[in-house]
Scaffold this motif. Structure first.
Motif, short mmCIF file in Angstrom:
data_model
loop_
_atom_site.label_atom_id
_atom_site.label_comp_id
_atom_site.label_asym_id
_atom_site.label_seq_id
_atom_site.Cartn_x
_atom_site.Cartn_y
_atom_site.Cartn_z
N MET A 1 -5.32 -5.03 -4.23
CA MET A 1 -4.38 -5.06 -3.12
C MET A 1 -4.64 -3.83 -2.26
O MET A 1 -4.75 -2.72 -2.77
CB MET A 1 -2.94 -5.05 -3.66
CG MET A 1 -1.89 -4.99 -2.58
SD MET A 1 -0.17 -4.95 -3.17
CE MET A 1 -0.07 -6.44 -4.08
N ALA A 6 0.16 -3.88 0.42
CA ALA A 6 1.27 -3.30 -0.33
C ALA A 6 2.42 -2.94 0.60
O ALA A 6 3.59 -3.21 0.29
CB ALA A 6 0.80 -2.08 -1.11
N MET A 9 4.27 -6.03 1.64
CA MET A 9 5.11 -6.53 0.55
C MET A 9 6.39 -5.68 0.44
O MET A 9 7.48 -6.21 0.23
CB MET A 9 4.34 -6.51 -0.77
CG MET A 9 5.06 -7.20 -1.90
SD MET A 9 4.12 -7.17 -3.45
CE MET A 9 2.67 -8.10 -3.00
N LEU A 49 10.66 -6.93 -5.16
CA LEU A 49 9.25 -6.54 -5.15
C LEU A 49 8.51 -7.17 -6.33
O LEU A 49 7.40 -7.68 -6.17
CB LEU A 49 9.15 -5.01 -5.19
CG LEU A 49 7.84 -4.39 -4.75
CD1 LEU A 49 7.43 -4.84 -3.36
CD2 LEU A 49 7.95 -2.88 -4.80
N GLU A 50 9.12 -7.15 -7.50
CA GLU A 50 8.53 -7.81 -8.66
C GLU A 50 8.36 -9.31 -8.41
O GLU A 50 7.34 -9.89 -8.76
CB GLU A 50 9.38 -7.60 -9.90
CG GLU A 50 9.31 -6.22 -10.48
CD GLU A 50 10.17 -6.04 -11.71
OE1 GLU A 50 9.90 -5.07 -12.45
OE2 GLU A 50 11.10 -6.83 -11.94
N LYS A 53 5.51 -9.81 -5.95
CA LYS A 53 4.24 -9.45 -6.57
C LYS A 53 3.85 -10.44 -7.66
O LYS A 53 2.67 -10.65 -7.93
CB LYS A 53 4.37 -8.03 -7.16
CG LYS A 53 3.09 -7.47 -7.73
CD LYS A 53 3.31 -6.04 -8.18
CE LYS A 53 2.01 -5.48 -8.70
NZ LYS A 53 2.01 -5.34 -10.15
#
Length: 58
Positions: A1, A6, A9, A49-50, A53
């Protein structure tokens, strides 16, 4: 990434937790210290975020 991926995100997760917070996020941003997210928002941000991701963040 990549760093750009990042950051994108992170911005998406921030927008979910705190809509309308603008483009305040840069690589140098401290989300809690810069008062973009409070402590509860920060926990929700980590969850989002988890989710984005697709894996757990330690």
């Amino acid at each position: 990434m990549t760093e750009a991926e990042a950051l994108d995100m992170i911005k998406k997760a921030r927008d979910i937790v705190s809509p309308g917070s603008g483009d305040k996020v840069t690589p140098e941003t401290e989300l809690q210290q810069d008062e973009i997210l409070d402590s509860l928002d920060l926990m929700n941000f980590m969850f989002e975020l988890e989710h984005l991701k697709g894996s757990k963040i330690e």
